[in-house]
Write an enzyme that holds these catalytic residues in place. Structure first.
Site, short mmCIF file in Angstrom:
data_model
loop_
_atom_site.label_atom_id
_atom_site.label_comp_id
_atom_site.label_asym_id
_atom_site.label_seq_id
_atom_site.Cartn_x
_atom_site.Cartn_y
_atom_site.Cartn_z
N ARG A 113 0.82 -1.21 0.00
CA ARG A 113 0.00 0.00 0.00
C ARG A 113 0.86 1.26 0.00
O ARG A 113 0.33 2.35 0.04
CB ARG A 113 -0.85 0.01 1.26
CG ARG A 113 -2.33 -0.23 1.02
CD ARG A 113 -2.98 -0.31 2.38
NE ARG A 113 -4.37 -0.02 2.36
CZ ARG A 113 -5.33 -0.94 2.27
NH1 ARG A 113 -5.03 -2.20 2.11
NH2 ARG A 113 -6.59 -0.57 2.32
N ARG A 135 -18.30 -2.30 9.30
CA ARG A 135 -16.95 -2.08 9.83
C ARG A 135 -16.83 -0.67 10.38
O ARG A 135 -17.40 0.25 9.81
CB ARG A 135 -15.93 -2.27 8.70
CG ARG A 135 -15.50 -3.70 8.52
CD ARG A 135 -14.75 -3.93 7.23
NE ARG A 135 -13.74 -2.91 6.94
CZ ARG A 135 -12.92 -2.97 5.89
NH1 ARG A 135 -13.00 -4.00 5.06
NH2 ARG A 135 -12.04 -2.03 5.68
#
Ligand code: ADP
Ligand code: ZN
Length: 212
Positions: free
Chosen positions: A86, A158
């Protein structure tokens, strides 16, 4: 076969990775899922990890890299890396870890996704805390509202799928992860795909590319 799925949060990488892994018998290495298990472990490192994740920030490299190194070592059948690397430091780590284990990357799929799609997918996403199945309140609803089809778990949102965290995750993606697109382009293994497509048509395209 070893693949990377790259793209913004909400691009559908996780859902697609599950389908592709099943078809081609690959290991799904999702750093998001692995980190969520670390959070559940109730350790000091889990507590620290939770703080970064809930804010929509990247978890520090030293934590993530360690987890990925273990998964790659365990793996014997090929993998899809979903959510890793990432940032550039992670991609450099990966490159040396793979080359010292004589493993090659076949392709990096870059999920190109419109901002509206991303927000819609993230805000409507629901997950099963027990078996990790992913649903969407409109696009992929469970048979019974709020209940997992596969294991009858109670579906949840979430913490980082709430509006403030979504904005931050998209900002972090642009700043830290987007440079990876040219990194892999230069290596000649990048393959753009349309992340706005639904699961089935996109799977058709990926399957065709992988079967060549
Ligand atoms: P999404 O890709 O939709 O943001 P993930 O489940 O892949 O969802 O990741 C959720 C969170 O986990 C990220 O916002 C980040 O905090 C953490 N995370 C996942 N992968 C990494 C990584 N490679 N490096 C650092 N943090 C990560
Ligand atoms: Zn379930």
């Amino acid at each position: 076969m070893n693949l990377i799925f790259l793209g913004p949060p909400g691009a559908g990488k996780g859902t697609q990775a599950k389908v592709v892994c099943k078809h081609f018998n690959l290991e799904h290495i999702s750093t998001g899922d692995l980190l969520r298990s670390v959070v559940k472990s109730n350790s000091l490192i889990g507590e620290k990890t939770r703080e970064f994740m809930n804010k929509g920030l990247l978890v520090p490299d030293e934590i993530v890299v360690e987890i990925v190194a273990q998964e790659i070592k365990k793996n014997s059948k090929g993998f899809i890396l979903d959510g890793f690397p990432r940032n550039l430091a992670q991609s450099e780590f990966l490159e040396s870890a793979l080359s010292s284990a004589d493993i090659f990357l076949n392709k990096v799929f870059n999920f190109i996704t419109s901002p509206e799609k991303v927000v819609d997918r993230l805000s409507g996403r629901r997950v099963c805390p027990k078996c990790r199945a992913i649903y969407h309140i409109k696009n992929m609803p469970p048979l019974e509202e709020g209940i997992c089809d596969k294991c009858a778990g109670i579906l949840a949102q979430r913490d980082d799928d709430k509006e403030e965290a979504i904005k931050e995750r998209l900002r972090v993606y642009k700043q830290l992860s987007e440079p990876l697109i040219s990194y892999y382009q230069e290596k000649g293994i990048l393959c753009d795909v349309d992340g706005d497509l639904n699961v089935e048509p996109l799977f058709g395209i990926i399957k065709e590319i992988l079967e060549i």
